[in-house]
Design an enzyme around this catalytic site. Sequence first.
Site, PDB file in Angstrom:
ATOM      1  N   GLU A  98       0.791  -1.242   0.000  1.00 36.04           N
ATOM      2  CA  GLU A  98       0.000   0.000   0.000  1.00 36.04           C
ATOM      3  C   GLU A  98       0.825   1.295   0.000  1.00 36.04           C
ATOM      4  OE1 GLU A  98      -2.669  -0.415   3.345  1.00 36.04           O
ATOM      5  OE2 GLU A  98      -3.857  -1.928   2.318  1.00 36.04           O
ATOM      6  N   GLU A 137      -6.119 -10.644  -1.302  1.00 34.68           N
ATOM      7  CA  GLU A 137      -6.927 -10.459  -0.081  1.00 34.68           C
ATOM      8  C   GLU A 137      -8.406 -10.469  -0.449  1.00 34.68           C
ATOM      9  OE1 GLU A 137      -5.598  -7.186   2.359  1.00 34.68           O
ATOM     10  OE2 GLU A 137      -3.499  -7.530   1.851  1.00 34.68           O
TER      11      GLU A 137
HETATM   12  C1  GLA Z   1      -4.998  -4.405   4.322  1.00 34.74           C
HETATM   13  C2  GLA Z   1      -3.769  -5.187   4.715  1.00 34.74           C
HETATM   14  C3  GLA Z   1      -4.105  -6.495   5.368  1.00 34.74           C
HETATM   15  C4  GLA Z   1      -5.209  -6.344   6.395  1.00 34.74           C
HETATM   16  C5  GLA Z   1      -6.395  -5.688   5.755  1.00 34.74           C
HETATM   17  C6  GLA Z   1      -7.507  -5.566   6.761  1.00 34.74           C
HETATM   18  O1  GLA Z   1      -5.585  -4.845   3.183  1.00 34.74           O
HETATM   19  O2  GLA Z   1      -2.922  -5.439   3.623  1.00 34.74           O
HETATM   20  O3  GLA Z   1      -2.974  -7.000   5.999  1.00 34.74           O
HETATM   21  O4  GLA Z   1      -4.755  -5.585   7.484  1.00 34.74           O
HETATM   22  O5  GLA Z   1      -5.998  -4.420   5.313  1.00 34.74           O
HETATM   23  O6  GLA Z   1      -7.706  -6.718   7.485  1.00 34.74           O
END
Ligand code: GLA
Length: 363
Positions: A153, A259
Amino acid sequence: MKRTVFLAAVLLAAACAPKEPALKDVFKGKFVLGAAVNAGQIRETDTRGDSVLFRHFGAIEPENCLKSAEIMPAFGQYNWTLADQYVAFGESHGLDVYGHCLIWHSQLTPDFCFDKEGNLVSPEVLKERMKQHITTVVSRYKGRIKGWDVVNEAIMEDGSYRNSLFYRILGEEFIPWAFQCAHEADPDCELYYNDYSMHEPAKLETVIKMAKDMQERGIRIDALGFQAHLGMDYPDIDLYESFIRRVKDETGLDVCITELDMSILPTITRSADVSMTREAWEQVINPWPDGVPADVQEAWNARMGAFLDMFIRNADVVRRINLWGVSDGDSWKNGWPIPGRKDAPLWIGRDYNLKPFLHKYVR
Ligand code: GLA
């Protein structure tokens, strides 16, 4: 006696009944299927979660236990307990083990970027600290963790770099530096850049530029991680597909869906106003505490199914799909962006059954 014979027959029938095929086998040859695991699953206290994990998934990522603040409460002071358990857990159950994440502005060791007086450290000191942290963690699990999210990020939706502490001290160079350190610590390990909202054009533009720059400099990067925290009203699936292809066309890199989840709840775009009763606001944020209506479930299944079909269509680019949690009850979406919601964003429900959109694959 009769009763015992009857019971034995029932048990035998249950044992012989054809079981649905495992998802990881159904998608073999297309992509690896993984899930993020939490402390209960790693410690094997969540036995129901673990049994569905072992049955359907072939890979794991840690939801939290490898993030810098978790593993290193103060700079240079490590607590390996859960992280070691995580890696051993994956190995002992034959799961591919992935690492998440080495450098992230959030869940960051509080003094990572500060000196004793509370001032930001110099660029030289931060480079040294990043190298120390990355080398320590990556070499501890060398040859055991298959791939790392090296940086998480770092780019904003408008294509600018996030004004994180790493960026403020080192500028754009903190990213290639992190990849270089990770590669030196484990030359065989796959390395990824991971981010959300990769369907935002300006964001993807910058991510691609950054990846190409590393490629031109001979710095290893293997894939881009699309977090894929989806909603019912965003993103557009055709746009998403075109962006996955763009990554391959412009960089030759693969994409990992890292994710994946899709909130079934309405996207919250407003806050409560003073004229609202508590009950009315509750109704806005958590409309289905006792169960999601059938038509909403159906729409969710159709949309998630369309995303999965799209990932399969692009299996030459998508090398791994990782769900952000094993079953709905585990999901961070139950507490974010507003606590106390009851969401259903994953492929496995609170009852540990596969969601209906998967039935066509596991028949
Ligand atoms: C982001 C992070 C993850 C997690 C999510 C929320 O996407 O990359 O590690 O913390 O937020 O659970």
